[in-house]
Design a protein around this motif. Structure first.
Motif: not given
Length: 638
Positions: A85-105
């Motif tokens: 939730a706190g990633f810089a990608a949250a404000s990105a408009t390109g493909d980096m925004r999809f990092l917010l959907d990644a699920k990693v343990s």
């Protein structure tokens, strides 16, 4: 600790001389107890109820027992989801925004470091222009070579997106022109889509989601790989109560920025491996054994009860020579090349073969007497190439639990080898045989610093021996400690043994043996105060050092040449140590130099020439480490 500081020893029971009525005689029932000697007495003297109970009948109360440490069911590092939730990608408009959907343990500390990196990172680390970049490919290839460092490549494998060139640049391009980017080095890893999907372009958004999932997963695995390289895969203190080693701290938050800045990311991660000569020797031996592809060799079959002495004959001699040809060092085989070349499978144990066997025994850390008995047979049949590889992997893990630099001057005790080694000026100066704890009274695995040499020591009897071994005799005969010259204190006050109620708690009772020729600690002890009350010491029971299997004590480390070790750590001559002993007074001599001591447990360890020697797993600790490995890999989803 207070007992150690006050000069009271609390470890290791030795057998005194046979000419005196000793504590061990009483414990073993070899001599009649004082109570047994007076059972026929008459007279009007008053007898207490406790005395009468001890004389007339067996003790009806169950005897208490003190249990030692246990082996645990290994608990792995807890895993948690990486919070995006706190990633810089949250404000990105390109493909980096999809990092917010990644699920990693990942383990919590690794997850925290990943979160710290991506809170600031506005661009991917492992993905460029809609594809897995060369940095990622190099690191994935490095993961596949993790086994070279004693790690498990399966712990670091991740799904690599099954992309096509067309799907990145032109979704409408013919599928036949597409080329999958999954590298050959991770071909065993599961793909996020079936192989057939490589010929069909996925929707652009889904592909970017897959790439960002890969981005986050690879960052977590890179941190795990670096951390494992430094401190190992498992926490030794979760294996058993006998392990007491501070786990190393790894600056995880600096690793991903380091990867980003490094010209060679794979080399950067490889650089976290230990660089000690011991680790490098183990690594080299592991590579040699695997390169020879002998891990599947058939086990050697020799009779367990084989006993072959010089001059005797045996049809099994040919097998013995064959084992030495396969498992002896190159140096040994070179020295005895003529003997090996001339041997014609004859059954006579000739002098030249005796010398060959002696050399092989010496390499194994056995008594080099040329007698092929149970210990030699166990070494020959137990250390197959497969078992050696396993020992090396465990040893490489355990090296990571110790400092990468053991020091210029230190003492190293290797329990499975039943040896202690003294190093100074960066070189081994001497070694000697030791006796360590029995399987039921195991010596711990820890490190400390030598502080004191005590001459003419007292032996403070630990509560475990008082309760488990003395108490049954004390309840029958409360006076025998007085007769044997042992000193008894209750709450710090000296009292006769007969004054103690041996049917009550003994927690406030201390027993110690004054300095004497029969003292269980012999002439001296070498202290490195620790919570386990373990130290090195002399012993009057010298015969134990002639045995090959020397796991015989109550936990402390008995030295074959105690004056030599004391002189070395004190920086004086053996004559000076002897002079202080001859004075007959209990005295604590401070060790002014900083000399670490490693009370270690390695079934594979390089000798002073760099040749790796292999030893029996006397306590079964390698098996416990293997179980912890399996639990860890399972938790990681390997």
């Amino acid at each position: 600790m207070l007992a150690l500081m006050s000069g009271i020893s609390v470890c290791s029971l030795a057998v005194p001389s046979a000419n005196a009525l000793t504590l061990m005689d009483m414990l073993r029932g070899n001599r009649p107890s004082i109570q047994e000697q007076v059972e026929g007495r008459t007279g009007a003297a008053a007898v207490s109820p406790a005395e009468q109970r001890a004389i007339d009948r067996s003790d009806p109360e169950p005897l208490p027992k003190v249990s030692g440490p246990k082996y645990y069911t290994y608990k792995t590092d807890g895993m948690r989801a990486v919070k995006t939730a706190g990633f810089a990608a949250a404000s990105a408009t390109g493909d980096m925004r999809f990092l917010l959907d990644a699920k990693v343990s990942a383990p919590s500390d690794i997850a925290t470091a990943v979160e710290a990196y991506y809170r600031a990172a506005a661009t991917p680390l492992w993905v460029e222009q809609g594809d897995v970049n060369e940095r990622a490919r190099a690191v994935l290839a490095a993961f596949e070579k993790a086994g070279d460092y004693g790690l498990d490549p399966a712990d670091y494998r991740i799904s690599v997106p099954a992309l096509t060139t067309a799907s990145v640049t032109d979704p409408a391009a013919p599928a036949a022109e597409a080329a999958a980017v999954q590298p050959d080095t991770v071909s065993t890893a599961p793909a996020t889509a079936p192989a057939a999907a490589a010929t069909t372009a996925a929707p652009a958004d889904q592909q970017q989601k897959d790439l960002m999932q890969f981005e986050l997963a690879l960052s977590a695995k890179a941190l795990m790989f670096a951390q494992d390289m430094v401190r190992g895969r498992i926490d030794p203190n979760r294996i058993s109560g006998f392990h007491d080693l501070k786990r190393k701290d790894v600056n995880l938050t600096a690793i991903l920025p380091g990867v980003a800045a490094a010209p060679d990311a794979a080399a950067y991660l490889d650089g976290f491996a230990p660089q000690s000569p011991q680790f490098l020797a183990l690594k080299t031996e592991l590579a040699r054994l695997r390169a020879e592809a002998v891990a599947t060799e058939a086990p050697v079959s020799l009779p367990e009860n084989l006993l072959l002495k010089p001059g005797q004959t045996s049809e099994d001699l040919a097998k013995v020579v064959s084992v030495i040809e396969k498992r002896g060092s190159d140096q040994l085989k070179t020295e005895h090349a003529a003997t090996l070349a001339a041997y014609q499978d004859t059954p006579t144990y000739a002098p030249e073969l005796v010398e060959l066997v002696k050399g092989f025994q010496q390499e194994l850390g056995l008594k080099a007497d040329g007698v092929i008995g149970p210990a030699t047979v166990r070494a020959m049949t137990g250390h197959t190439a497969e078992s050696k590889i396993d020992k090396l992997v465990v040893a490489m893990e355990q090296v990571r639990w110790l400092p990468d630099n053991l020091g210029d001057r230190y003492v190293f005790i290797n329990q499975p080898a039943f040896q202690v080694y003294y190093h100074e000026h960066g070189q081994e100066q001497f070694s000697m045989r030791v006796v360590v704890g029995s399987r039921s009274n195991q010596t711990y695995f820890f490190q400390d610093q030598i502080e004191t040499v005590e001459v003419n020591p007292y032996w403070g009897v630990p509560q475990s021996i008082i309760i488990n071994e003395m108490l049954p005799k004390l309840r029958k005969d409360p006076s025998y400690l007085d007769r044997l010259g042992y000193q008894v204190e209750v709450a710090g006050r000296a009292v006769p043994s007969t004054a103690v109620d041996w049917y009550s708690s003994t927690q406030s009772v201390s027993v110690r043996q004054p300095p004497s020729s029969d003292n269980a600690l012999g002439e001296l002890k070498i202290l490195f105060p620790n919570s386990h009350a373990i130290y090195m010491h002399d012993t009057p029971q010298k015969a134990f050092f002639k045995r090959d299997m020397r796991a015989l004590s109550h936990g402390c480390v008995r030295l074959a040449e105690p004056r030599k070790m004391a002189a070395a750590v004190l920086g004086v001559s053996e004559a000076e140590v002897g002079k202080r002993i001859a004075e007959g007074k209990n005295a604590a001599l401070p060790v002014t130099a900083k000399i670490p001591v490693y009370v270690a447990y390695f079934t594979a360890w390089p000798n002073k020439d760099g040749h790796v020697e292999f030893f029996d797993d006397v306590y079964g600790r390698d098996e416990a480490v293997d179980k912890a490995f399996a639990a860890t890999s399972k938790a990681r989803g390997a």
